[in-house]
Design a protein around this motif. Structure first.
Motif, short mmCIF file in Angstrom:
data_model
loop_
_atom_site.label_atom_id
_atom_site.label_comp_id
_atom_site.label_asym_id
_atom_site.label_seq_id
_atom_site.Cartn_x
_atom_site.Cartn_y
_atom_site.Cartn_z
N ILE A 47 25.45 2.52 -27.58
CA ILE A 47 25.04 1.15 -27.20
C ILE A 47 24.11 0.58 -28.27
O ILE A 47 24.24 -0.59 -28.66
N GLU A 48 23.22 1.41 -28.76
CA GLU A 48 22.27 0.97 -29.79
C GLU A 48 23.02 0.52 -31.05
O GLU A 48 22.72 -0.53 -31.64
N GLY A 49 24.00 1.32 -31.46
CA GLY A 49 24.81 0.98 -32.63
C GLY A 49 25.59 -0.30 -32.43
O GLY A 49 25.66 -1.16 -33.31
N TRP A 50 26.16 -0.44 -31.23
CA TRP A 50 26.92 -1.66 -30.91
C TRP A 50 26.02 -2.90 -31.01
O TRP A 50 26.41 -3.91 -31.62
N THR A 67 27.43 -0.30 -45.80
CA THR A 67 27.54 1.10 -45.42
C THR A 67 26.58 1.39 -44.28
O THR A 67 25.77 0.52 -43.91
N ALA A 68 26.68 2.58 -43.72
CA ALA A 68 25.83 2.93 -42.57
C ALA A 68 25.00 4.16 -42.90
O ALA A 68 25.52 5.12 -43.47
N LEU A 69 23.72 4.11 -42.55
CA LEU A 69 22.85 5.27 -42.70
C LEU A 69 22.20 5.58 -41.36
O LEU A 69 21.78 4.67 -40.64
N GLY A 70 22.13 6.85 -41.03
CA GLY A 70 21.54 7.23 -39.75
C GLY A 70 20.68 8.46 -39.88
O GLY A 70 20.51 8.99 -40.98
N GLU A 71 20.16 8.91 -38.73
CA GLU A 71 19.25 10.06 -38.80
C GLU A 71 19.99 11.38 -39.00
O GLU A 71 19.38 12.37 -39.38
N ASP A 72 21.29 11.37 -38.73
CA ASP A 72 22.09 12.57 -39.01
C ASP A 72 23.53 12.14 -39.31
O ASP A 72 23.91 11.00 -39.04
N PRO A 73 24.32 13.04 -39.88
CA PRO A 73 25.70 12.66 -40.27
C PRO A 73 26.54 12.15 -39.10
O PRO A 73 27.37 11.25 -39.28
N GLY A 74 26.31 12.69 -37.91
CA GLY A 74 27.08 12.25 -36.74
C GLY A 74 26.82 10.79 -36.44
O GLY A 74 27.74 10.02 -36.15
N ARG A 75 25.56 10.38 -36.46
CA ARG A 75 25.20 8.98 -36.20
C ARG A 75 25.76 8.06 -37.28
O ARG A 75 26.20 6.95 -37.00
N GLU A 76 25.72 8.55 -38.53
CA GLU A 76 26.26 7.73 -39.64
C GLU A 76 27.75 7.49 -39.46
O GLU A 76 28.25 6.39 -39.67
N MET A 77 28.44 8.55 -39.06
CA MET A 77 29.89 8.45 -38.85
C MET A 77 30.19 7.47 -37.71
O MET A 77 31.09 6.62 -37.81
N GLU A 78 29.42 7.59 -36.63
CA GLU A 78 29.64 6.71 -35.48
C GLU A 78 29.40 5.24 -35.85
O GLU A 78 30.19 4.36 -35.50
N LEU A 79 28.31 5.00 -36.58
CA LEU A 79 27.99 3.63 -36.99
C LEU A 79 29.07 3.08 -37.93
O LEU A 79 29.43 1.90 -37.86
N TYR A 80 29.58 3.94 -38.80
CA TYR A 80 30.65 3.55 -39.71
C TYR A 80 31.91 3.15 -38.93
O TYR A 80 32.53 2.11 -39.21
N MET A 81 32.26 3.96 -37.93
CA MET A 81 33.47 3.66 -37.13
C MET A 81 33.30 2.33 -36.39
O MET A 81 34.23 1.52 -36.33
N LEU A 82 32.11 2.11 -35.82
CA LEU A 82 31.87 0.84 -35.12
C LEU A 82 31.90 -0.34 -36.08
O LEU A 82 32.41 -1.42 -35.76
N ARG B 117 31.60 -0.33 -17.49
CA ARG B 117 31.50 1.05 -17.00
C ARG B 117 32.71 1.89 -17.36
O ARG B 117 32.64 3.11 -17.29
N MET B 118 33.83 1.25 -17.63
CA MET B 118 35.03 2.05 -17.91
C MET B 118 35.53 1.84 -19.33
O MET B 118 36.63 2.26 -19.68
N THR B 119 34.72 1.17 -20.16
CA THR B 119 35.16 0.92 -21.54
C THR B 119 35.35 2.23 -22.28
O THR B 119 34.47 3.09 -22.31
N SER B 120 36.50 2.37 -22.88
CA SER B 120 36.77 3.58 -23.65
C SER B 120 36.12 3.47 -25.02
O SER B 120 36.36 2.50 -25.75
N PRO B 121 35.30 4.46 -25.41
CA PRO B 121 34.78 4.43 -26.78
C PRO B 121 35.91 4.40 -27.81
O PRO B 121 35.73 3.85 -28.90
#
Lengths: 139, 451
Positions: A47-50, A67-82, B117-121
């Motif tokens: 939600i924060e990334g969105w 580009t996206a930078l985060g506190e760990d690689p997982g967060r960076e990847m998620e932010l990149y995908m969003l 509530r049901m939004t798919s990531p």
């Protein structure tokens, strides 16, 4: 009577949903949030990334690279995908992809989405701040 | 829709059939346009739906007189062996209660979708990205489909959902993120129309309302519970439900129209998700076995179209993949065949914990109870049983491929993966139950409809 069993069964299946909505009515301060995500059902990081992307969108001009930078690689990847979803007319470059650092790709971007802001504190100037996240522009 | 038997089906079922046909034709046509190098626009996509739709309508009208079953009035519906009608009072009660359950289920689904509530990531990670990028590129975006940094978008997945989102994005001008999860309610409504129309036609109004109410409550709860807003699960459930219901509603010697519907639905399932391919194989095998066991004629001739339709529907996409070097296997997933049985116990334990389906697991218990009551009809409902059981086995094999955190993978994906199986179980139980009631000796009480 046997035929009514199906209808009674169907009514029974509604019970969990009814319990859930009663709980919502009593406890949820914001049952219909603006984002298509709900704090009870989705991770706060998502939600924060969105929200960072939605609200920081205007500060990244169309056609620019980001580009996206985060506190760990997982967060960076998620932010990149969003960012690929929410910034369709910008060139989105990954800094990390599936945990693999990409030092020759991400640094080419002119704009940085940082979550939290500290992830890119040393780079560029701040353009926008959304909650814990920032949009920064490289000089 | 022009066939007189279709006209007797009622508008919810006819709208659902139109939705299925339009989605399949749009996807097939859009892929053909991409192959021919023609840019997607509102006009070009409208043309690919309108043109084959019109040709199909002309073909249908032209063949109609010779294809009607001999001796049956034009406005007679599909069902040939429905049980005696329930008395008006009982039937009305079931209908009203069923309508209330369906309305409450719809309200649950729509409120959950609007509340996020049901939004798919997965909508945010890849389904939506594909729709936006395809709309902007005017076709399949090759940069997205071939970049090493977009393999998380599952570039090999079939194209129906992204094509529909691209088409919607072209209409709306941008992706309406908040609204997209509501599309699950549309697919659910269409599925409810299918179940009601086909069960009512085959087994009578009480069966139609009873099974539809149960199916509606079960699937609405499951779609919300399993985060199926905006991803490909709801359309897959719709297509599978249409195929299963059409195959179950077939009466002996009267299958050509329903076979066509089932073939269309299986094409839609195959175009929607890779799991749709498993559903096609299981349903086709189940239908062939059922027809053979019941001694129905022309089994092979009637089975081939069920397999041919999905293959033909997918052919343009496969050719596109081949021409542009888009992988046929998912680069993100473990290689096919690399099974590990070390986690089998962990997988089974996690699976049991995640069978709730938004109804505390009641849907499985009640569904199996109803099925048990009609167990003597197992041959009739074999296509649905084959799908329900086969998908469970398919899911288990998929999870045996996971080498890291299988329990987490099961928890995240099983509730979604099992929805077509859940739908098939409910339909199998409904068909078996009401067919058993229809074949019971007709006591005076039965004749009065109090069964």
């Amino acid at each position: 009577m046997r035929t009514l069993l199906w209808t009674l069964g169907a009514l029974l299946l509604l019970a969990p949903a009814a319990v859930g909505w009663v709980h919502t009515a009593l406890r949820d301060p914001e049952p219909f949030p603006v984002a298509p995500l709900h704090p009870w059902r989705h991770p706060p990081e998502l939600i924060e990334g969105w929200l960072l992307l939605q609200q920081g969108l205007e500060s990244i001009p169309q056609g620019e690279s980001v580009t996206a930078l985060g506190e760990d690689p997982g967060r960076e990847m998620e932010l990149y995908m969003l960012a690929l979803s929410l910034l369709p007319s910008r060139q989105v470059l990954p800094s990390t992809y599936y945990g693999l650092p990409l030092p020759e790709v991400g640094p080419r971007a002119r704009y940085i989405l940082a979550l939290p802001c500290e992830a890119a504190e040393a780079e560029g100037e701040p353009v926008a701040r959304v909650n814990r996240g920032c949009v920064r522009r490289r000089r | 829709m022009l066939d007189p038997r279709a006209r007797a089906l009622g508008w919810p079922l006819r709208l659902a059939l139109a939705l299925a046909a339009a989605a399949v034709i749009l996807t097939f046509g859009a892929t053909c346009l991409a192959l021919a190098g023609v840019r997607w626009s509102l006009w070009s996509l409208a043309l690919v739906v309108w043109l084959p739709g019109s040709l199909a309508a002309f073909w249908w009208v032209a063949r109609r007189p010779g294809r009607l079953p001999p001796g049956r009035p034009e406005n007679e519906s599909l069902g040939a062996s429905r049980p005696a009608a329930a008395p008006p009072g009982r039937a009305r009660l079931v209908a009203w209660a069923g309508a209330v359950v369906l309305l409450l289920s719809l309200a649950h689904l729509m409120a959950a979708a609007w509340a996020g509530r049901m939004t798919s990531p997965d909508l945010l990670y890849f389904w939506g990205v594909k729709g936006i990028r395809y709309a902007a590129a005017g076709g399949f975006d090759l940069e997205l489909l071939t970049s090493p940094f977009t393999i998380h978008t599952h570039v090999n997945y079939p194209p129906l959902v992204p094509v529909l989102y691209a088409w919607a994005t072209l209409w709306a001008g941008e992706m309406p993120w908040k609204w997209v999860p509501l599309s699950a309610a549309l697919w659910w409504l269409a599925g409810a129309g299918v179940v009601h129309g086909l069960f009512r036609d085959r087994w009578g109004a009480v069966a139609g309302w009873s099974v539809t109410a149960f199916w509606g409550a079960a699937l609405a709860a499951s779609l919300v519970h399993s985060y199926s807003g905006g991803n490909a699960e709801a359309p897959l459930v719709f297509f599978v439900t249409l195929a299963v219901a059409a195959l179950l509603a077939e009466a002996p010697g009267e299958g050509s129209w329903l076979r066509l519907v089932a073939a269309l639905a299986l094409a839609g399932a195959a175009l929607t998700k890779l799991e749709g391919w498993a559903a096609v194989a299981l349903l086709v095998a189940g239908a062939a076995a059922r027809d053979r066991l019941l001694g129905r004629d022309r089994v092979l001739r009637r089975t081939v179209p069920l397999l041919l339709a999905p293959v033909l529907a997918l052919a343009p996409w496969w050719i596109f993949q081949l021409l542009h070097g888009i992988p046929f296997t998912d680069p993100v997933r473990e290689p096919l065949g690399s099974l590990g049985f070390g986690h089998a116990g962990e997988i089974l334990k996690a699976a049991v914990l995640h069978l709730g389906a938004g109804s505390w697991g009641l849907v499985w218990i009640l569904g199996l109870f109803f099925l048990w009551q009609g167990r003597r009809q197992w041959r009739l409902v074999l296509p649905a049983l084959s799908l329900a059981g086969g998908l469970l086995a398919f899911a288990f094999v998929v999870y045996l491929h996971a080498d890291q955190e299988p329990a987490r993978l099961v928890g995240w994906t099983l509730p979604r993966l099992l929805q077509p199986a859940l739908s098939a179980l409910v339909l199998a139980a409904g068909a078996a139950w009401f067919q058993a009631r229809a074949e019971e000796p007709r006591s005076p009480r039965f004749e009065r409809g109090l069964w």
